[in-house]
Design a protein around this motif. Structure first.
Motif, PDB file in Angstrom:
ATOM      1  N   HIS A  45       0.812  -1.220   0.000  1.00 55.88           N
ATOM      2  CA  HIS A  45       0.000   0.000   0.000  1.00 55.88           C
ATOM      3  C   HIS A  45       0.846   1.271   0.000  1.00 55.88           C
ATOM      4  O   HIS A  45       0.522   2.244   0.692  1.00 55.88           O
ATOM      5  N   GLY A  46       1.935   1.253  -0.714  1.00 50.23           N
ATOM      6  CA  GLY A  46       2.759   2.448  -0.846  1.00 50.23           C
ATOM      7  C   GLY A  46       3.783   2.641   0.241  1.00 50.23           C
ATOM      8  O   GLY A  46       4.543   3.617   0.203  1.00 50.23           O
ATOM      9  N   ALA A  47       3.846   1.726   1.241  1.00 44.43           N
ATOM     10  CA  ALA A  47       4.804   1.886   2.340  1.00 44.43           C
ATOM     11  C   ALA A  47       6.236   1.738   1.857  1.00 44.43           C
ATOM     12  O   ALA A  47       7.147   2.356   2.416  1.00 44.43           O
ATOM     13  N   GLY A  48       6.436   0.926   0.819  1.00 49.04           N
ATOM     14  CA  GLY A  48       7.782   0.783   0.293  1.00 49.04           C
ATOM     15  C   GLY A  48       8.273   2.043  -0.383  1.00 49.04           C
ATOM     16  O   GLY A  48       9.418   2.479  -0.180  1.00 49.04           O
ATOM     17  N   GLU A  49       7.408   2.665  -1.183  1.00 48.56           N
ATOM     18  CA  GLU A  49       7.798   3.882  -1.892  1.00 48.56           C
ATOM     19  C   GLU A  49       8.007   5.062  -0.939  1.00 48.56           C
ATOM     20  O   GLU A  49       8.883   5.906  -1.148  1.00 48.56           O
ATOM     21  N   SER A  50       7.215   5.151   0.109  1.00 47.73           N
ATOM     22  CA  SER A  50       7.322   6.291   1.024  1.00 47.73           C
ATOM     23  C   SER A  50       8.466   6.148   2.028  1.00 47.73           C
ATOM     24  O   SER A  50       8.883   7.124   2.645  1.00 47.73           O
ATOM     25  N   GLY A  51       8.966   4.934   2.212  1.00 43.58           N
ATOM     26  CA  GLY A  51      10.006   4.694   3.205  1.00 43.58           C
ATOM     27  C   GLY A  51       9.475   4.125   4.498  1.00 43.58           C
ATOM     28  O   GLY A  51      10.257   3.744   5.381  1.00 43.58           O
ATOM     29  N   LEU A  52       8.138   4.029   4.647  1.00 45.03           N
ATOM     30  CA  LEU A  52       7.567   3.501   5.882  1.00 45.03           C
ATOM     31  C   LEU A  52       7.895   2.026   6.062  1.00 45.03           C
ATOM     32  O   LEU A  52       8.046   1.547   7.186  1.00 45.03           O
ATOM     33  N   GLY A  53       8.015   1.293   4.949  1.00 43.23           N
ATOM     34  CA  GLY A  53       8.292  -0.136   5.039  1.00 43.23           C
ATOM     35  C   GLY A  53       9.573  -0.434   5.797  1.00 43.23           C
ATOM     36  O   GLY A  53       9.615  -1.347   6.627  1.00 43.23           O
ATOM     37  N   LYS A  54      10.629   0.331   5.539  1.00 41.27           N
ATOM     38  CA  LYS A  54      11.894   0.098   6.250  1.00 41.27           C
ATOM     39  C   LYS A  54      11.776   0.451   7.724  1.00 41.27           C
ATOM     40  O   LYS A  54      12.400  -0.197   8.581  1.00 41.27           O
ATOM     41  N   LEU A  55      10.967   1.464   8.053  1.00 37.81           N
ATOM     42  CA  LEU A  55      10.755   1.790   9.459  1.00 37.81           C
ATOM     43  C   LEU A  55       9.995   0.663  10.155  1.00 37.81           C
ATOM     44  O   LEU A  55      10.271   0.341  11.316  1.00 37.81           O
ATOM     45  N   ILE A  56       9.030   0.062   9.461  1.00 36.29           N
ATOM     46  CA  ILE A  56       8.305  -1.077  10.024  1.00 36.29           C
ATOM     47  C   ILE A  56       9.275  -2.217  10.333  1.00 36.29           C
ATOM     48  O   ILE A  56       9.227  -2.835  11.405  1.00 36.29           O
ATOM     49  N   GLU A  57      10.173  -2.499   9.390  1.00 36.05           N
ATOM     50  CA  GLU A  57      11.160  -3.558   9.607  1.00 36.05           C
ATOM     51  C   GLU A  57      12.111  -3.205  10.755  1.00 36.05           C
ATOM     52  O   GLU A  57      12.469  -4.068  11.566  1.00 36.05           O
ATOM     53  N   LEU A  58      12.504  -1.936  10.847  1.00 34.03           N
ATOM     54  CA  LEU A  58      13.380  -1.511  11.939  1.00 34.03           C
ATOM     55  C   LEU A  58      12.695  -1.695  13.282  1.00 34.03           C
ATOM     56  O   LEU A  58      13.315  -2.142  14.252  1.00 34.03           O
ATOM     57  N   HIS A  59      11.399  -1.370  13.355  1.00 31.84           N
ATOM     58  CA  HIS A  59      10.691  -1.516  14.621  1.00 31.84           C
ATOM     59  C   HIS A  59      10.541  -2.992  14.996  1.00 31.84           C
ATOM     60  O   HIS A  59      10.557  -3.328  16.187  1.00 31.84           O
ATOM     61  N   LEU A 227      20.155  -1.009   9.545  1.00 32.14           N
ATOM     62  CA  LEU A 227      18.830  -0.743   8.996  1.00 32.14           C
ATOM     63  C   LEU A 227      18.412   0.697   9.263  1.00 32.14           C
ATOM     64  O   LEU A 227      17.765   1.333   8.415  1.00 32.14           O
ATOM     65  N   ALA A 228      18.779   1.252  10.426  1.00 32.09           N
ATOM     66  CA  ALA A 228      18.438   2.641  10.742  1.00 32.09           C
ATOM     67  C   ALA A 228      19.093   3.599   9.759  1.00 32.09           C
ATOM     68  O   ALA A 228      18.473   4.573   9.307  1.00 32.09           O
ATOM     69  N   PHE A 229      20.348   3.344   9.394  1.00 32.25           N
ATOM     70  CA  PHE A 229      21.034   4.219   8.446  1.00 32.25           C
ATOM     71  C   PHE A 229      20.486   4.079   7.025  1.00 32.25           C
ATOM     72  O   PHE A 229      20.718   4.943   6.185  1.00 32.25           O
ATOM     73  N   SER A 230      19.770   2.982   6.756  1.00 29.05           N
ATOM     74  CA  SER A 230      19.220   2.780   5.416  1.00 29.05           C
ATOM     75  C   SER A 230      17.858   3.442   5.233  1.00 29.05           C
ATOM     76  O   SER A 230      17.289   3.379   4.145  1.00 29.05           O
ATOM     77  N   LEU A 231      17.316   4.081   6.284  1.00 28.17           N
ATOM     78  CA  LEU A 231      16.024   4.762   6.160  1.00 28.17           C
ATOM     79  C   LEU A 231      16.110   5.906   5.155  1.00 28.17           C
ATOM     80  O   LEU A 231      17.192   6.431   4.873  1.00 28.17           O
ATOM     81  N   ASP A 232      14.952   6.300   4.656  1.00 29.42           N
ATOM     82  CA  ASP A 232      14.891   7.377   3.674  1.00 29.42           C
ATOM     83  C   ASP A 232      15.504   8.657   4.245  1.00 29.42           C
ATOM     84  O   ASP A 232      15.253   9.014   5.401  1.00 29.42           O
TER      85      ASP A 232
END
Length: 451
Positions: A45-59, A227-232
């Motif tokens: 649902h667009g989480a990958g494009e917005s950068g939210l997906g990586k934050l979900i994985e980090l959490h 993973l934190a450094f790879s965030l948008d």
């Protein structure tokens, strides 16, 4: 003849290489397939494009590492000694770690407000700090020495620092047509699922040795750093933000008075539910160890209640992601009323079943009430100060959890008495918040926004 032998050898070598690749793919498929499924879910649902997906994985990584440290501490501070000594150790743990933490927690948010351009570094730093502290604790966890407690305090502070920054980052990574409530629900649910998956792994590692869950936590947090450094990069953007001034009456201490009656009373209600959570964790841990559920061991009894609370929390988070963020005041009142009713029934008809039901109810109501508070902050607090308001409200809720836990430690191990105290905490929260929430719901939001 030589050419034929060479050709046959080449064919055999080719067949061996193909067979090796086939076996390799078969062995890697469960892992790569699972990884692709997880990535597909977190980036939907667009989480990958917005950068939210990586934050979900980090959490999710954050939750896995924290639960491994919790397993290590529980096996040392709680399970390894008789009940009376365990109460003393946990009281000491609260005194040395939680008490200073209640003083440090209100400072974390304002300090992090001053570094809006370094959020990725702040989250990576929180991961590195916990990785190093896990190694420090591994040397003391077997003996339960006093050096264990300052390291545990450091873990708590680093964990809260990560949580505060994460709350500030989420609004920067919202996909189109995504509400903050839905985004927070997805992030929180990922953390809960990772916690549930990592807990048995940590328990298995503890059978090798008490320090092994901490070695596991070290590896998890190191992965979290990368993973934190790879965030948008937009995570570090502070465009349009200002620091929240949460007091307008010249008060020396910060408050939430200027953000509206709904948020203020919603915070009171959530504080009562968070205090209930802290109380139940510590009180039931000792009560069920001394008086386990009928026909069950102490460990199984604690597991049943813990799973009930986890399922309730996950269910509340999942339901919150599906609900429209309309009428959050009414939803908070409903959740507080349900929790109060179940706590009162547990006090009147105390039993193992009622304890499990109360644990599930506490998890469900806390999750939905917190999501509703998030919705009100998004709706009522101007966007330019919203992230700061999130940070400070999270800190105050953590303090409520600590106070509830302290009450649970001090209380005698009487089930009906404990449930009565739990109901009293909720009744106090209802007394100071319900009227204001219902009145605000009738008047409507002064700053209507789509949540």
């Amino acid at each position: 003849m030589a050419t034929a032998r060479s050709s046959g050898s080449s064919d055999e070598s080719g067949r061996l290489r193909r067979a090796g690749r086939t076996v390799g793919r078969a062995l890697h498929l469960p892992f790569t397939g699972t990884a692709r499924s997880i990535r597909k879910a977190t980036h939907a649902h667009g989480a990958g494009e917005s950068g939210l997906g990586k934050l979900i994985e980090l959490h999710a990584v954050n939750g896995a590492g924290d639960v491994m440290i919790t397993v290590a501490l529980a096996s040392t501070v709680f399970f390894s000694v008789p009940t009376d000594q365990a109460r003393g150790r946990v009281a000491l743990y609260l005194a040395i770690t939680m008490a200073p933490f209640t003083l440090l927690a209100p400072v974390i948010g304002p300090l992090l407000d001053r570094m809006p351009h370094g959020r990725r570094a702040a989250m990576a730093g929180a991961m590195v700090a916990r990785a190093l502290l896990a190694l420090t604790m591994s040397g003391a966890v077997a003996t339960g020495g006093l050096e264990l407690y300052p390291a545990a305090l450091g873990v708590l502070v680093a964990s809260k620092a990560y949580g505060v920054v994460r709350s500030a980052v989420v609004p920067r990574l919202l996909p189109p047509r995504f509400s903050l409530v839905k985004a927070n629900s997805r992030v929180t649910l990922a953390g809960l699922l990772a916690t549930g998956a990592a807990a048995p792994i940590g328990a298995g590692l503890s059978r090798i040795g008490p320090e092994w869950p901490l070695y596991g936590a070290f590896c998890v947090f190191v992965a979290g750093m990368f993973l934190a450094f790879s965030l948008d990069p937009k995570v570090d953007s502070a465009k349009g933000e200002t620091k929240a001034r949460l007091s307008d009456r010249g008060e020396p201490k910060p408050s939430l008075r200027t953000v509206g009656v709904s948020v203020q009373n919603g915070l009171y209600a959530n504080a009562a539910l968070r205090a209930l959570s802290g109380f139940l964790i510590f009180f039931l841990a000792f009560l069920l160890r001394e008086h386990p559920l009928s026909g069950q061991s102490a460990a199984v009894s604690l597991g049943i209640v813990g799973v009930s609370a986890g399922v309730g929390n996950a269910l509340g988070t999942a339901v919150g992601s599906l609900l429209r963020a309309r009428g959050p005041e009414v939803l908070i009142v409903t959740m507080l009323t349900i929790a109060l009713g179940v706590a009162a029934l547990s006090a009147a008809f105390f039993s193992g079943v009622m304890v499990a039901v109360l644990g599930a109810t506490a998890g469900l109501t806390q999750a939905l009430a917190k999501l509703s508070l998030d919705a009100m902050i998004q709706r009522d607090v101007p966007e330019e100060v919203r992230t700061s308001a999130f940070a400070r409200s999270e800190t105050l809720l953590q303090v409520a959890w600590v106070l509830g836990g302290a009450i649970g430690i001090a209380l005698p191990l009487n089930g009906a008495l404990g449930m009565s105290v739990a109901a009293s905490l909720l009744a106090l929260g209802a007394a100071v918040s319900v009227r204001g929430l219902l009145g605000a719901a009738r008047r409507g939001s002064p700053r209507p926004r789509v949540a």
